[in-house]
Design a protein around this motif. Structure first.
Motif: not given
Length: 608
Positions: A82-93, A95-106
């Motif tokens: 998130g430190n490197y981003l601008a705008g209106n967004f959210f991102i979902i990563v 990562d099934d291989a590591n049994s993880q999910c990441h959610i990044i909000t603006d």
């Protein structure tokens, strides 16, 4: 339109469609899938160093998201993306291989993402649709009556509360990491806060206006690059006029869209602004049945968190989409971020005359202002004491939070404007970004960073904004502003002198517009907003909705028993007409929301 994520043991499901062209899903060689909502851009102040340890697959539909993700992959810790981003967004990563999910909000959680644990404890879910989230997680009947009462009292629900118990708004400017290998565990990292310490605040209007102009130019250049058919929501005010000037600066052709209730001063000014800046112009007119007809679609978009009276152009969605814009610009949030729209200000008085839009700081003790303990006590005749006590408690907690972040005296203001879902312009913002390839220039990170440190003294009466945007306002400065009915002058001092002079004559008789302008539509005004008091009686559909009103159980939970209807003005003696009107429209909105909520529950049960 809405997005949904469910995470349980060894399971992660994502439903997300992005209507922004080129921002499709991105797969990587390490079997990660990155989902993007909105159109994030790299924030130019922060560069990413290093070498990416993973590689993306470039596919049709991810022409913009793939190179963006490839750059982000240089940073191994997704908590810092998130430190490197601008705008209106959210991102979902994912990562099934590591049994993880990441959610990044603006920075402002623009798409108002919500989260809840499943009521059986089996996992956690996220959605931009709070009603669906409540249904799926088993919380459909867990209505938060305090939040509902608070919206009627304070015209906002305290962050992060929602209309449901057990459902909270996801933290703004955050990365949530969910691990789901054996049990579901979530941790949160907040990468940014709108803090202002005593040594950060600045009243350097010259330096900040230059920095603001530079940031807006850079953001606009990135947004408009390659765009050939651009729409602009254009009013008769200053903010959208500045965007029209920006489009002319970049030699972008497009169309200004104005929505009013009648051809009036506002629409005439907007048409002239469009012409001077080389834009086509289209006017959409609302009739008295416009608002009640958009109740259902508005609840589907915003849920119970603001009323349908904020749906200023949602009813023209299909018509506006038919123009095929590859970008739509909106001027929302500049009033909030840069002009003290949510601050404790009041109108100036000079020689006994109210000076119209000119404002000064309100010295009233905050306990008597909106959200303050004494202010809330004014509603003790209507709402139950335990409800009011909880409203007061929540406001106290949020003020402690903001007093800790904002040491420049602006804590009260920021408590009403952050994150975006808590301020009055949010409905316009979300209508745009959920439905169009919309870019809200004044929510760009560069603007927010200036708003974070600029003193209230240089924001008041648009001083900072007008100074920064003057190069893009100069061409249309001779065209009156719809609010003041006066031309715009470069000098803020001269602007205030001219506005003062206008308001000194008795009843401002020499500046009055002809009354026959609004004769064709009973709810019309000279501006872009309708007269909601007249709408209440003029709309036949609203009368039908009131006759079908069935939210008596809701009333019993939050209000004292009374023999008068909630739609009877005599029930609210002591409150302003404007606030009574707000409560009535809100109860009507909640009634329609409650019926939709029950219907969704029945449909869901039938499908199962």
């Amino acid at each position: 339109m809405h997005s949904f994520v469910a995470v349980k043991n060894q399971y992660c499901a994502v439903e997300l469609e992005n209507h922004y062209s080129g921002y499709g899903n991105v797969r990587t060689k390490a079997d990660k899938v990155i989902y993007i909502k909105g159109a994030p851009r790299l924030y130019q102040r922060n560069s990413i160093s290093g070498i990416a340890q993973d590689e993306v697959f470039k596919e049709e539909g991810n022409e913009k998201s793939a190179p963006l993700v490839q750059e982000l992959l240089k940073e191994r810790d997704s908590n810092k993306w998130g430190n490197y981003l601008a705008g209106n967004f959210f991102i979902i990563v994912k990562d099934d291989a590591n049994s993880q999910c990441h959610i990044i909000t603006d920075l402002g959680n623009s798409f108002h993402l919500y989260q809840s644990r499943f009521i059986d404890g089996s996992g956690i879910a996220f959605s931009t649709d709070v009603d669906r989230l409540a249904l799926i997680t088993g919380r459909n009947d867990d209505v938060d009556y305090t939040s509902i009462a608070e919206y009627m009292i304070n015209v906002s629900m305290t962050y992060p509360y929602t209309a449901y118990l057990g459902i909270k708004e996801v933290s703004y400017a955050s990365c949530i990491r969910i691990t789901h290998d054996r049990e579901v565990f979530a941790s949160e990292f907040q990468y940014w806060q709108p803090s202002c310490r005593n040594n950060e605040g600045s009243s350097d209007i010259q330096g900040l206006s230059q920095e603001l102009r530079k940031g807006i130019l850079n953001a606009s250049e990135g947004i408009l690059d390659g765009k050939k058919n651009v729409g602009l929501f254009l009013s008769g005010g200053i903010d959208s006029r500045a965007l029209a000037g920006l489009m002319a600066h970049f030699e972008i052709k497009g169309k200004g869209i104005t929505v009013t209730d009648v051809e009036n001063t506002e629409s005439g000014i907007a048409r002239e602004v469009a012409k001077v800046n080389g834009l086509e112009h289209e006017l959409f007119l609302r009739d008295p049945e416009y608002y009640p007809h958009v109740v259902g679609s508005y609840i589907g978009l915003e849920g119970p968190h603001s009323t349908f009276t904020r749906a200023v152009h949602l009813g023209f969605l299909d018509s506006i989409k038919s123009y095929g814009f590859d970008a739509v610009l909106g001027g929302y949030m500049s009033d909030t971020l840069l002009k003290l729209h949510e601050a404790n200000v009041t109108g100036k008085i000079f020689l006994g005359r109210h000076l119209g839009p000119l404002e000064k700081f309100d010295p009233t003790d905050s306990t008597y202002l909106r959200g303050g303990k004494e202010y809330i006590k004014r509603f003790s005749f209507l709402f139950k004491p335990d409800i009011l006590d909880e409203v007061i408690k929540r406001r106290k907690e949020t003020m402690e939070y903001w007093n800790n972040l904002r040491e420049d005296g602006s804590a009260w203001e920021w408590s009403w404007m952050w994150p975006f879902s808590r301020n009055q312009h949010n409905a316009n913002l979300t209508t745009n970004i959920f439905n169009y390839s919309s870019f809200e220039v004044f929510t760009d990170r560069s603007v927010i960073e200036i708003a974070r440190v600029a003193s209230q003294k240089i924001k008041i009466n648009g001083k900072l904004f007008n100074k920064a945007m003057w190069p893009f306002l100069r061409k249309t400065a001779h065209i009156p502003n719809a609010v003041t009915q006066l031309p715009l002058f470069r000098s803020s001092w001269l602007n205030e002198i001219i506005i003062t002079a206008k308001h000194l004559p008795p009843r401002r008789w020499m500046f009055k517009a002809p009354l026959e302008m609004c004769a064709s539509n009973p709810i019309a005004t000279y501006g872009s907003w309708p007269d909601l008091a007249r709408l209440w009686g003029a709309s036949g559909v609203l009368k039908e909705l009131r006759s079908e009103y069935d939210a008596f159980d809701l009333e019993k939970e939050i209000m004292f028993p009374h023999i008068k209807s909630v739609f009877d003005f005599d029930l609210y003696s002591g409150l302003s007409k404007r606030h009574v009107q707000h409560i009535m429209y809100t109860m009507l909105h909640f009634d329609q929301w409650n019926k939709r909520r029950i219907s969704l529950c029945h449909d869901y049960a039938a499908k199962r």
